[in-house]
Design a protein around this motif. Structure first.
Motif, short mmCIF file in Angstrom:
data_model
loop_
_atom_site.label_atom_id
_atom_site.label_comp_id
_atom_site.label_asym_id
_atom_site.label_seq_id
_atom_site.Cartn_x
_atom_site.Cartn_y
_atom_site.Cartn_z
N THR A 1 -2.47 13.78 -6.11
CA THR A 1 -2.11 15.02 -5.37
C THR A 1 -0.88 15.32 -6.27
O THR A 1 -0.27 14.63 -6.51
N ALA B 1 -5.02 5.56 1.10
CA ALA B 1 -5.57 5.70 -0.27
C ALA B 1 -4.69 6.08 -1.29
O ALA B 1 -4.31 7.24 -1.57
N ASP C 1 -5.05 0.47 -1.85
CA ASP C 1 -6.31 1.36 -2.54
C ASP C 1 -7.36 0.62 -3.02
O ASP C 1 -7.01 -0.69 -2.88
N ASN D 1 -10.37 -1.85 0.28
CA ASN D 1 -11.48 -0.60 0.78
C ASN D 1 -10.83 -0.42 2.40
O ASN D 1 -11.02 -1.33 3.36
C1 SAM Z 1 -7.21 11.87 -4.61
S1 SAM Z 1 -6.58 10.04 -4.93
C2 SAM Z 1 -5.21 10.21 -3.88
C3 SAM Z 1 -4.08 9.18 -4.18
C4 SAM Z 1 -2.67 9.56 -3.61
N1 SAM Z 1 -2.99 9.36 -2.14
C5 SAM Z 1 -2.04 10.96 -3.85
O1 SAM Z 1 -1.82 11.56 -3.07
O2 SAM Z 1 -1.78 11.06 -5.15
C6 SAM Z 1 -7.66 9.18 -3.99
C7 SAM Z 1 -7.44 7.68 -4.00
O3 SAM Z 1 -8.23 7.12 -3.02
C8 SAM Z 1 -8.64 5.60 -3.32
N2 SAM Z 1 -9.77 5.58 -2.54
C9 SAM Z 1 -10.91 6.22 -2.35
N3 SAM Z 1 -11.96 5.58 -1.56
C10 SAM Z 1 -11.09 4.46 -0.89
C11 SAM Z 1 -11.21 3.73 0.02
N4 SAM Z 1 -12.50 3.53 0.74
N5 SAM Z 1 -10.37 2.74 0.50
C12 SAM Z 1 -9.10 2.70 -0.21
N6 SAM Z 1 -8.80 3.86 -1.29
C13 SAM Z 1 -9.72 4.74 -1.61
C14 SAM Z 1 -9.03 6.03 -4.68
O4 SAM Z 1 -9.07 4.94 -5.65
C15 SAM Z 1 -7.84 7.04 -5.41
O5 SAM Z 1 -6.65 6.10 -6.07
#
Ligand code: SAM
Length: 331
Positions: free
Chosen positions: A195, A221, A251, A279
């Protein structure tokens, strides 16, 4: 979550670390064999910290690939993560003088000393420092050296080395590094975009508008922790201390989680922080209870290691005193 990280024995360790940083800073003020051209190349970057962070990351990535670093993302990110633990910008001059062969020891020392104060987070950051133990070859070290020099010349320490946690939480260098390297190295990769800071800053403002002291901030996440950074700064803007809050974040991606763990130290989120790789959709608590149990075990292990080291030192001192006594009695 109990505050188990602040540990009395660490007064001594902390003091040693500070002494060491001071010594290195003093060494750095002596004339160094860096050339005038190199010194001129080093700039200061007063502008937008987010743009500056992107610039550092882009130049580091270019340096990594132009020195044939290859697809090991953990190496350049781990190198920048290690540098971001320095709290003394003057150390830059000293770092620029280091020979290739000195780099593994430097990196081991940095991660090792950080492990003493935050073993919980440094264990989570393992994907960023395991490679140092694999005896990197000369070829890889040349690329690591290029990364270090590029980061310094592009003003990494302007972003990360400030004593004031507010100043060094103004931007996230690891986020553009991680996403930039991913886009270049991993063709199959799903596409990770964190983000933008302006959006997470706004979200943080809304989130903490009616905040109560001691709130828990939960991020399922986490990415490299950008949301935590925004909330911590919003709290500080209101005269609140992030240490009074609990930070829980996970994450699914090991490298992203490792970056967030490093950032939690750089941004000084405080002792009530737990970060883990899991996860969020796999279990009801997204691995939280297991993560907290592991965190406690790691901290207990660290405490035992330090206690043992202090005990051995005391025993050596006692034996030395006994030797002197016996020598005196024999004379
Ligand atoms: C769009 S990024 C957002 C990162 C952070 N929250 C930000 O605002 O910058 C999405 C993140 O979610 C993680 N992610 C996706 N699916 C996930 C899951 N099932 N459990 C945990 N993390 C997950 C990805 O690895 C990635 O780092």
């Amino acid at each position: 979550m109990s505050d188990v990280v602040q540990f009395d024995l660490f007064g001594e360790v902390e003091q040693k670390l500070q002494e060491r940083t001071r010594q290195r800073a003093q060494e750095a003020t002596r004339p160094r064999p860096t050339t005038a051209a190199q010194r001129r190349k080093r700039k200061t970057f007063p502008g937008d910290p987010h743009r500056h962070a992107v610039e550092v990351a882009e130049n580091v990535i270019a340096a990594w690939f132009s020195h044939y670093g290859g697809n090991r993302m953990d190496v350049p990110i781990g190198t920048i993560a290690a540098l971001s633990f320095f709290r003394e910008p003057l150390v830059a001059d000293w770092l620029l003088t280091l020979e290739l062969a000195q780099l593994p020891q430097l990196l081991r020392e940095i991660w090792g000393t950080q492990w003493l104060s935050r073993p919980d987070l440094i264990e989570v950051a393992r994907p960023l420092h395991d490679w140092v133990e694999e005896d990197p070859d000369e070829h890889q070290l040349r690329a690591v050296q290029a990364v270090i020099h590029t980061a310094i010349y592009n003003g990494l320490f302007d972003l990360t080395a400030d004593d004031d946690p507010y100043e060094r939480s103004e931007a996230d260098v690891l986020s553009p590094l991680l996403t930039g390297l991913r886009h270049k190295s991993d063709k199959k990769w799903r596409g990770e975009y964190h983000t933008p800071a302006s959006v997470s800053d706004l979200m943080a403002e809304i989130l903490i508008r009616d905040t109560t002291h001691g709130l828990t901030i939960r991020e399922p996440a986490l990415g490299s922790g950008g949301m935590f950074r925004s909330v911590a700064q919003a709290l500080r803007d209101r005269g609140l201390n992030p240490h009074d809050y609990t930070w829980l974040g996970n994450d699914i991606d090991r490298l992203a989680t490792a970056c967030a763990a490093v950032n939690a130290i750089v941004w000084d989120l405080g002792p009530k922080t737990a970060i883990w790789c899991a996860n969020s959709l796999a279990t009801e608590d997204a691995g939280l209870s297991e993560a907290l149990a592991q965190r406690t075990a790691v901290i207990q292990h660290r405490n035992a290691v330090v206690e043992q080291a202090l005990f051995e030192r005391k025993a050596r001192r006692l034996l030395g005193a006994l030797d002197q006594l016996l020598e005196g009695a024999a004379a």
